[in-house]
Write a protein that holds these residues in place. Structure first.
Motif, mmCIF file in Angstrom:
data_model
loop_
_atom_site.group_PDB
_atom_site.id
_atom_site.type_symbol
_atom_site.label_atom_id
_atom_site.label_comp_id
_atom_site.label_asym_id
_atom_site.label_seq_id
_atom_site.Cartn_x
_atom_site.Cartn_y
_atom_site.Cartn_z
ATOM 1 N N GLN A 168 0.823 -1.254 0.003
ATOM 2 C CA GLN A 168 0.136 0.020 0.040
ATOM 3 C C GLN A 168 0.941 1.273 -0.051
ATOM 4 O OE1 GLN A 168 -3.447 0.145 -0.309
ATOM 5 N NE2 GLN A 168 -2.790 2.058 -0.980
ATOM 6 N N GLN A 169 1.866 1.208 0.623
ATOM 7 C CA GLN A 169 2.830 2.405 0.680
ATOM 8 C C GLN A 169 3.577 2.546 -0.546
ATOM 9 O OE1 GLN A 169 5.714 1.204 3.977
ATOM 10 N NE2 GLN A 169 4.403 2.379 5.380
ATOM 11 N N LEU A 170 3.756 1.367 -1.146
ATOM 12 C CA LEU A 170 4.492 1.337 -2.597
ATOM 13 C C LEU A 170 3.427 2.216 -3.517
ATOM 14 C CD1 LEU A 170 6.149 -1.854 -2.900
ATOM 15 C CD2 LEU A 170 7.390 0.389 -2.677
ATOM 16 N N ILE A 171 2.198 1.780 -3.510
ATOM 17 C CA ILE A 171 1.080 2.202 -4.482
ATOM 18 C C ILE A 171 1.012 3.688 -4.126
ATOM 19 C CG2 ILE A 171 -1.317 2.126 -4.686
ATOM 20 C CD1 ILE A 171 -1.297 -0.768 -4.185
ATOM 21 N N ASP A 172 0.647 4.200 -2.792
ATOM 22 C CA ASP A 172 0.641 5.582 -2.474
ATOM 23 C C ASP A 172 1.969 6.522 -3.022
ATOM 24 O OD1 ASP A 172 -1.659 4.828 -1.454
ATOM 25 O OD2 ASP A 172 -1.127 4.946 0.743
ATOM 26 N N LEU A 173 3.113 6.081 -2.763
ATOM 27 C CA LEU A 173 4.392 6.495 -3.315
ATOM 28 C C LEU A 173 4.481 6.804 -4.625
ATOM 29 C CD1 LEU A 173 6.832 5.355 -0.742
ATOM 30 C CD2 LEU A 173 6.090 7.638 -0.893
ATOM 31 N N ARG A 177 4.511 10.048 -6.787
ATOM 32 C CA ARG A 177 5.483 10.502 -7.931
ATOM 33 C C ARG A 177 5.065 10.820 -8.889
ATOM 34 N NH1 ARG A 177 8.959 9.443 -11.246
ATOM 35 N NH2 ARG A 177 11.356 9.453 -10.931
ATOM 36 N N ALA A 178 4.161 10.020 -9.499
ATOM 37 C CA ALA A 178 3.546 10.286 -10.779
ATOM 38 C C ALA A 178 3.141 11.423 -10.948
ATOM 39 C CB ALA A 178 2.555 9.052 -11.271
ATOM 40 N N GLY A 179 1.970 12.000 -9.745
ATOM 41 C CA GLY A 179 1.528 13.244 -9.935
ATOM 42 C C GLY A 179 2.684 14.566 -9.933
ATOM 43 N N ALA A 190 4.883 6.491 -15.990
ATOM 44 C CA ALA A 190 3.701 7.034 -15.289
ATOM 45 C C ALA A 190 3.559 8.450 -14.798
ATOM 46 C CB ALA A 190 3.691 6.184 -13.844
ATOM 47 N N GLY A 191 4.815 8.930 -14.935
ATOM 48 C CA GLY A 191 4.970 10.503 -14.769
ATOM 49 C C GLY A 191 4.957 11.284 -15.923
ATOM 50 N N ARG A 192 5.345 10.906 -17.068
ATOM 51 C CA ARG A 192 5.269 11.528 -18.454
ATOM 52 C C ARG A 192 4.322 11.015 -19.351
ATOM 53 N NH1 ARG A 192 7.850 7.706 -20.933
ATOM 54 N NH2 ARG A 192 10.122 7.263 -20.446
#
Length: 115
Positions: free
Chosen positions: A52-57, A61-63, A110-112
């Protein structure tokens, strides 16, 4: 509807409804030994917390990366800064090897977005 639950070794462990694992330790943990089963359950709980922490991070990060891209492009900059992406790829490769490169590529995408 009831179905047989089959362990990896091919042995049936009885019946369960679809989606149910049953209430026996082996059905959930792969072992009949209660102490080991309890330890596996505890470890898996921590794994789930980390996931869950990985998903949240990942989402954070993507945002943030998307914000950087929008800010850069709004100021007349380029869509990508390849030297930055190369540095990220190298950081992940150094820390995690070939799998790290794959992870970094997914993070960058995911970010770009896709290239």
């Amino acid at each position: 509807m009831m179905t047989d639950v089959v362990e990896q070794n091919g042995e049936s462990t009885g019946t369960a409804r679809p989606g149910e694992q049953g209430d026996r330790p082996a059905a959930q943990t792969g072992t009949q030994e209660p102490g080991a089963a309890a330890r596996i359950v505890a470890i898996r709980e921590r794994i789930d917390e980390i996931d869950q922490q990985l998903i949240d991070l990942w989402q954070e990060r993507a945002g943030l990366s998307q914000q950087v891209g929008r800010t850069r492009m709004a100021s007349g900059g380029t869509r990508l800064v390849l030297s930055r992406e190369q540095a990220i790829l190298e950081r992940f490769r150094t820390a995690l090897g070939a799998d790290g490169v794959q992870l970094a590529l997914l993070l960058l995408r995911a970010g770009r977005g896709p290239l």
